[in-house]
Scaffold this motif. Structure first.
Motif, PDB file in Angstrom:
ATOM      1  N   LEU A   1       0.734  -1.204  -0.150  1.00 37.92           N
ATOM      2  CA  LEU A   1       0.195   0.144   0.044  1.00 37.92           C
ATOM      3  C   LEU A   1       0.859   1.351  -0.074  1.00 37.92           C
ATOM      4  N   ILE A   2       0.570   2.085  -0.949  1.00 37.05           N
ATOM      5  CA  ILE A   2       1.477   3.347  -0.990  1.00 37.05           C
ATOM      6  C   ILE A   2       0.980   4.501  -0.148  1.00 37.05           C
ATOM      7  N   ASP A   3      -0.478   4.323   0.343  1.00 33.00           N
ATOM      8  CA  ASP A   3      -0.962   5.299   1.191  1.00 33.00           C
ATOM      9  C   ASP A   3      -2.153   4.623   1.750  1.00 33.00           C
ATOM     10  N   SER A   4      -2.944   5.613   2.472  1.00 32.67           N
ATOM     11  CA  SER A   4      -4.190   4.840   3.095  1.00 32.67           C
ATOM     12  C   SER A   4      -5.449   5.339   2.681  1.00 32.67           C
ATOM     13  N   GLN A   5      -5.450   5.854   1.534  1.00 31.10           N
ATOM     14  CA  GLN A   5      -6.604   6.481   0.718  1.00 31.10           C
ATOM     15  C   GLN A   5      -7.758   5.183   0.418  1.00 31.10           C
TER      16      GLN A   5
ATOM     17  N   GLU B   1     -12.306 -13.521   2.276  1.00 30.75           N
ATOM     18  CA  GLU B   1     -12.528 -14.948   2.206  1.00 30.75           C
ATOM     19  C   GLU B   1     -11.377 -15.615   2.234  1.00 30.75           C
ATOM     20  N   GLY B   2     -10.128 -15.177   2.221  1.00 30.52           N
ATOM     21  CA  GLY B   2      -8.990 -15.873   1.984  1.00 30.52           C
ATOM     22  C   GLY B   2      -8.149 -16.167   3.034  1.00 30.52           C
ATOM     23  N   GLU B   3      -6.738 -16.443   2.873  1.00 26.96           N
ATOM     24  CA  GLU B   3      -6.037 -16.594   3.967  1.00 26.96           C
ATOM     25  C   GLU B   3      -5.359 -15.056   4.352  1.00 26.96           C
ATOM     26  N   PRO B   4      -4.707 -15.144   5.427  1.00 30.59           N
ATOM     27  CA  PRO B   4      -4.351 -13.821   6.119  1.00 30.59           C
ATOM     28  C   PRO B   4      -3.437 -12.874   4.857  1.00 30.59           C
ATOM     29  N   LEU B   5      -3.840 -11.729   5.087  1.00 28.23           N
ATOM     30  CA  LEU B   5      -3.185 -10.933   3.905  1.00 28.23           C
ATOM     31  C   LEU B   5      -1.695 -10.349   4.381  1.00 28.23           C
ATOM     32  N   ASP B   6      -0.856 -10.513   3.692  1.00 27.81           N
ATOM     33  CA  ASP B   6       0.430  -9.967   3.978  1.00 27.81           C
ATOM     34  C   ASP B   6       0.391  -8.509   3.460  1.00 27.81           C
ATOM     35  N   VAL B   7       0.504  -7.677   4.132  1.00 25.18           N
ATOM     36  CA  VAL B   7       0.334  -6.300   3.784  1.00 25.18           C
ATOM     37  C   VAL B   7       1.529  -5.371   4.177  1.00 25.18           C
ATOM     38  N   TYR B   8       2.257  -4.787   3.198  1.00 21.29           N
ATOM     39  CA  TYR B   8       3.610  -4.313   3.461  1.00 21.29           C
ATOM     40  C   TYR B   8       3.008  -2.550   3.341  1.00 21.29           C
ATOM     41  N   CYS B   9       3.463  -1.778   4.233  1.00 18.28           N
ATOM     42  CA  CYS B   9       2.902  -0.574   4.378  1.00 18.28           C
ATOM     43  C   CYS B   9       3.868   0.246   5.551  1.00 18.28           C
ATOM     44  N   THR B  10       3.972   1.440   5.445  1.00 17.20           N
ATOM     45  CA  THR B  10       4.419   2.338   6.385  1.00 17.20           C
ATOM     46  C   THR B  10       3.722   2.362   7.733  1.00 17.20           C
ATOM     47  N   GLU B  11       4.412   2.679   8.747  1.00 15.99           N
ATOM     48  CA  GLU B  11       3.625   2.599   9.982  1.00 15.99           C
ATOM     49  C   GLU B  11       2.436   3.636   9.974  1.00 15.99           C
ATOM     50  N   MET B  12       2.910   4.759   9.565  1.00 15.52           N
ATOM     51  CA  MET B  12       1.757   5.913   9.204  1.00 15.52           C
ATOM     52  C   MET B  12       0.371   5.351   8.624  1.00 15.52           C
ATOM     53  N   VAL B  13       0.625   4.431   7.664  1.00 17.49           N
ATOM     54  CA  VAL B  13      -0.463   3.975   6.888  1.00 17.49           C
ATOM     55  C   VAL B  13      -1.313   2.978   7.844  1.00 17.49           C
TER      56      VAL B  13
ATOM     57  N   GLN C   1      -1.353   3.001  11.138  1.00 21.39           N
ATOM     58  CA  GLN C   1      -1.943   3.528  12.106  1.00 21.39           C
ATOM     59  C   GLN C   1      -3.295   3.956  11.426  1.00 21.39           C
ATOM     60  N   ASP C   2      -3.341   4.596  10.253  1.00 20.38           N
ATOM     61  CA  ASP C   2      -4.722   5.125   9.551  1.00 20.38           C
ATOM     62  C   ASP C   2      -5.628   3.683   9.300  1.00 20.38           C
ATOM     63  N   LEU C   3      -5.177   2.785   8.986  1.00 18.88           N
ATOM     64  CA  LEU C   3      -5.971   1.738   8.745  1.00 18.88           C
ATOM     65  C   LEU C   3      -6.382   0.813  10.058  1.00 18.88           C
ATOM     66  N   SER C   4      -5.992   1.480  11.151  1.00 18.34           N
ATOM     67  CA  SER C   4      -6.362   0.839  12.498  1.00 18.34           C
ATOM     68  C   SER C   4      -6.997   1.755  13.152  1.00 18.34           C
ATOM     69  N   THR C   5      -7.274   3.074  12.852  1.00 21.31           N
ATOM     70  CA  THR C   5      -7.964   4.120  13.667  1.00 21.31           C
ATOM     71  C   THR C   5      -8.968   4.620  12.757  1.00 21.31           C
ATOM     72  N   GLY C   6      -8.594   5.909  11.889  1.00 21.68           N
ATOM     73  CA  GLY C   6      -9.445   6.469  11.290  1.00 21.68           C
ATOM     74  C   GLY C   6     -10.539   5.784  10.324  1.00 21.68           C
ATOM     75  N   PHE C   7      -9.670   4.873   9.563  1.00 25.26           N
ATOM     76  CA  PHE C   7     -10.306   3.713   8.759  1.00 25.26           C
ATOM     77  C   PHE C   7      -9.983   2.441   8.863  1.00 25.26           C
ATOM     78  N   PRO C   8     -10.666   1.878  10.096  1.00 27.32           N
ATOM     79  CA  PRO C   8      -9.922   0.556  10.743  1.00 27.32           C
ATOM     80  C   PRO C   8     -10.053  -0.657   9.731  1.00 27.32           C
ATOM     81  N   VAL C   9      -9.614  -0.774   8.764  1.00 29.10           N
ATOM     82  CA  VAL C   9      -9.829  -1.863   7.724  1.00 29.10           C
ATOM     83  C   VAL C   9      -9.103  -3.044   8.564  1.00 29.10           C
TER      84      VAL C   9
ATOM     85  N   SER D   1      -7.885  10.535   8.473  1.00 27.61           N
ATOM     86  CA  SER D   1      -6.588  10.077   9.297  1.00 27.61           C
ATOM     87  C   SER D   1      -6.266  11.088  10.512  1.00 27.61           C
ATOM     88  N   PRO D   2      -6.131  10.436  11.588  1.00 28.58           N
ATOM     89  CA  PRO D   2      -6.157  11.246  13.022  1.00 28.58           C
ATOM     90  C   PRO D   2      -5.153  12.358  12.900  1.00 28.58           C
TER      91      PRO D   2
END
Length: 303
Positions: free
Chosen positions: A86-90, A102-114, A116-124, A169-170
């Motif tokens: 992920l290049i950003d959290s848009q 529906e699949g296996e665990p997703l291996d997601v590579y992104c920055t710590e800031m992204v 944070q956004d995807l765990s708070t403001g848009f908690p995907v 984003s917070p």
């Protein structure tokens, strides 16, 4: 190395569902030469079997169904997707993860800031805890490299870009390194490189260095002019204000790309208002004359 353009449009795609702008109206009524576009995403592989997704747009299901190489081959459940960068959290770059629940665990590579956004403001990330779950892998912001297990012969280099975090984003009004990144993808065996940056608002020195060092550019093609949406009474916001360098005018993307030599140049993340979507437009001819291509859904680049 093969790059598949899954989606080449900006947020909302083309035509946008609720838009009656000059482009959207004419495309719907077969009054212009152009192509529909889903929202921006690419897939990259060195073996045509194991793929890295760059962003997961809301259109991900249709994009995967149109791309046989990434579809299930073995067993009851299978996929060619081995990791997501992920290049950003848009929203238009991350919502598609919900379609992969529906699949296996997703291996997601992104920055710590992204993260944070995807765990708070848009908690995907949190939303997926009761489904496939997400395995987060941090990526650098300083241009250093990382590799992905199971993705042979590819190395990735990520660096921070000047950008705003999404509205939810917070730290929307407090920019941090890692809100948005550009990525160089290198095939180790051949040394071939592509630079991917669909959201590029400013050409900082390290960005120009990256652009000069690769064999192919896939960069921000969102708007033709800075006041494009203002002029069409769509939004009061200007291109640079929302983090996109327009193509035309002094210091625009065309001028920048004219200064990059011996490199294939491709614009991606095209907004529905951009006149370059009309393949017979004078703006499109300007790009053709400059040797600049416009990405389209299903486009494949082999390096």
């Amino acid at each position: 190395m093969k790059i598949r353009v899954l989606g080449s449009g900006a947020g909302g795609g083309f035509p946008q569902w609720n838009c009656n702008c000059h482009n959207c109206h004419r495309l719907r009524h077969n009054q212009m030469k152009g192509q529909t576009r889903t929202q921006s995403s690419i897939a990259v592989s060195s073996d045509d079997k194991n793929w890295v997704l760059f962003n997961t747009s809301p259109d991900i299901r249709a994009q995967l169904e149109s791309f046989p190489a990434i579809q299930p081959k073995e067993g009851v459940r299978d996929t060619g997707i081995k990791a997501i960068i992920l290049i950003d959290s848009q929203i238009d770059h991350t919502t598609g993860m919900l379609m992969l629940r529906e699949g296996e665990p997703l291996d997601v590579y992104c920055t710590e800031m992204v993260k944070q956004d995807l765990s708070t403001g848009f908690p995907v990330f949190k939303m997926l805890e009761d489904y496939c779950t997400v395995k987060h892998h941090p990526i650098p912001c300083d241009g250093s490299s990382f590799t992905i297990p199971g993705i042979e012969d590819l190395r990735f280099y990520s660096h921070a870009l000047k950008s705003k975090a999404p509205p939810y984003s917070p730290h929307r009004h407090d920019p941090h390194e890692g809100d948005n990144v550009g990525v160089i993808i290198e095939q180790i065996s051949s040394g071939k490189k592509v630079y991917y940056s669909p959201g590029l608002g400013e050409i900082e020195p390290h960005v120009m260095d990256a652009m000069q060092a690769v064999d192919c550019l896939m960069v921000d093609g969102t708007f033709w002019t800075d006041d494009e949406m203002c002029a069409q009474n769509i939004s009061p916001k200007r291109a640079r204000e929302i983090g996109h360098l327009p193509q035309s005018g002094p210091g625009g993307m065309i001028e920048v790309l004219n200064g990059v030599k011996q490199t294939r140049k491709i614009l991606i993340h095209i907004n529905n208002t951009n006149p370059i979507l009309d393949e017979d437009s004078p703006q499109r001819k300007t790009l053709d004359d400059a040797g600049i291509e416009v990405a389209y859904d299903g486009m494949e680049i082999n390096l």
